[in-house]
Design a protein around this motif. Structure first.
Motif, mmCIF file in Angstrom:
data_model
loop_
_atom_site.group_PDB
_atom_site.id
_atom_site.type_symbol
_atom_site.label_atom_id
_atom_site.label_comp_id
_atom_site.label_asym_id
_atom_site.label_seq_id
_atom_site.Cartn_x
_atom_site.Cartn_y
_atom_site.Cartn_z
ATOM 1 N N ARG A 259 -0.669 3.913 -1.902
ATOM 2 C CA ARG A 259 -0.772 3.043 -3.077
ATOM 3 C C ARG A 259 0.430 2.112 -3.178
ATOM 4 O O ARG A 259 1.541 2.469 -2.818
ATOM 5 N N LEU B 217 2.086 -1.341 -5.779
ATOM 6 C CA LEU B 217 2.041 -2.250 -6.915
ATOM 7 C C LEU B 217 2.685 -3.557 -6.485
ATOM 8 O O LEU B 217 3.698 -3.549 -5.776
ATOM 9 N N TYR C 124 -2.517 -3.503 -8.466
ATOM 10 C CA TYR C 124 -2.496 -2.167 -7.872
ATOM 11 C C TYR C 124 -3.410 -2.176 -6.656
ATOM 12 O O TYR C 124 -4.538 -2.660 -6.725
ATOM 13 N N GLU D 146 2.458 5.146 -6.853
ATOM 14 C CA GLU D 146 2.720 4.106 -5.858
ATOM 15 C C GLU D 146 3.825 4.566 -4.910
ATOM 16 O O GLU D 146 4.762 5.237 -5.310
#
Length: 132
Positions: free
Chosen positions: A4, A6, A20, A88
């Motif tokens: 993940r 951002l 995201y 993240e």
């Protein structure tokens, strides 16, 4: 489970939007995608419709990036500005310095954040020796 990330698009220190990405958030994935998109862009104030690869400010650039990345359900989401702590592993910041687009990449793990890269999209792109 994905990697993940951002991405915060910033203007004058304020975050306009946070994107995201559910998977492929590492530098050789999202970093390459982001740098490839940004490396040919020029930020302008007022634009000419016949000129390619321009963005009429950071808000226009942010909208163009979302449009470029979003191709269906999932993976790319718009989150509230300055979102964090969503599992993240990488955080990207896109901002202007002397009207030149810059990217800062940080890796997050075990409550620590380390800056891995800060510079132009071209420099990040070159770091991965992308063959066009």
């Amino acid at each position: 489970m994905g990697t993940r990330s951002l991405t915060h698009f910033k203007e004058n220190g304020d975050t306009l939007a946070t994107i995201y990405r559910q998977y492929d958030g590492y530098m050789s994935g999202h970093g390459v995608d982001l740098s490839h998109f940004l490396k040919s862009k020029k930020i302008v104030n007022g634009y000419h419709p016949d000129v390619k690869n321009q963005a009429n400010g950071m808000g226009c650039l942010t909208a163009q990036f979302i449009s470029h990345m979003k191709d269906g359900v999932g993976n790319i989401y718009v989150y509230p500005p300055n979102s964090k702590d969503v599992c993240e592993e990488y955080v990207y910041e896109v901002y202007l310095n002397n009207n030149e687009i810059q990217i800062k990449v940080s890796e997050c793990y075990l409550g620590k954040t380390d800056v891995l890269f800060e510079g132009t999209p071209e420099a990040l792109h070159k770091q991965f020796e992308i063959k066009e």
